[in-house]
Design an enzyme around this catalytic site. Structure first.
Site, PDB file in Angstrom:
ATOM      1  CB  CYS A 152      -0.978  -0.003   1.176  1.00 22.29           C
ATOM      2  SG  CYS A 152      -0.253   0.234   2.811  1.00 22.29           S
TER       3      CYS A 152
ATOM      4  CB  CYS B 283      -3.684   1.535   6.847  1.00 26.50           C
ATOM      5  SG  CYS B 283      -3.534   3.030   7.828  1.00 26.50           S
ATOM      6  NE  ARG B 284      -4.481   1.357   1.383  1.00 24.17           N
ATOM      7  CZ  ARG B 284      -4.332   2.005   0.247  1.00 24.17           C
ATOM      8  NH1 ARG B 284      -5.229   1.849  -0.721  1.00 24.17           N
ATOM      9  NH2 ARG B 284      -3.307   2.801   0.046  1.00 24.17           N
ATOM     10  CB  SER B 285       0.443  -3.443   2.791  1.00 21.17           C
ATOM     11  OG  SER B 285       1.173  -2.416   3.393  1.00 21.17           O
TER      12      SER B 285
ATOM     13  CG  ASP C  59      -5.168   5.042   2.730  1.00 26.31           C
ATOM     14  OD1 ASP C  59      -5.285   4.613   3.899  1.00 26.31           O
ATOM     15  OD2 ASP C  59      -4.156   5.634   2.324  1.00 26.31           O
TER      16      ASP C  59
END
Length: 170
Positions: A10, A15-17, A130
């Protein structure tokens, strides 16, 4: 046994990864395929260096903890061209991340790149939004998308690299 490596990417790797790495790691561990000597190796990275060395966002840590696994010991790092030598699958959370990765990918490794949600056709989005500037509900929505795609990616890896492995995935 075969070692398959997966990298989730990300923007900032907070956050996401990290949530994708954690979800995928938990699923691979549950079926006995999370080993460096055999099975699946998983990591995450960001397209920027802004958060390098930092822990994941506290909201991501809290959410994954509530779901039964920890990402608190992960540390952000930037994706590098050398990752294309190391990883078999490199999954970007959105098109901006994918574009960055295409720019650093050696030509012979570009086939390793894809958008994470492209592996989950039941999800009607192409990009994982995100959640950084939102609240807890954004992290929860983001995780639901990531978790569906993580399962789909694991299923594809099992079918291609571990066809005889039992499939008692949670």
């Amino acid at each position: 046994m075969i070692v398959v490596s997966v990298l989730f990417v990300c923007m900032g790797n907070i956050c996401r990864s990290p949530m994708a790495e954690g979800a995928f790691r938990a699923r691979a561990k549950a079926i006995g395929l999370l080993e460096k000597s055999h099975g699946i190796f998983v990591d995450s990275a960001g397209t920027t260096h802004y958060h390098a060395g930092q822990s994941p966002d506290p909201r991501a840590i809290a959410l994954t903890s509530r779901l039964g696994f920890s990402i608190k010991n992960q540390r952000a790092r930037q994706a590098l061209a050398s990752d294309f030598e190391t990883f078999d699958y490199i999954l970007a959370m959105d098109r901006d991340n994918l574009h960055y990765l295409e720019g650093i990918a050696p030509e012979q490794h570009r086939h390793k790149l894809s958008l994470m949600l492209s592996h989950a056709p039941q999800v009607r989005l192409d990009e994982v939004p995100d959640p950084y500037y939102g609240g807890d509900e954004g992290f929860e929505r983001c995780f639901r998308l990531i978790d569906q795609a993580a399962q789909a990616v694991l299923d594809k890896i099992l079918a291609k690299h571990f066809p005889d492995h039992g499939r008692n995935v949670p």
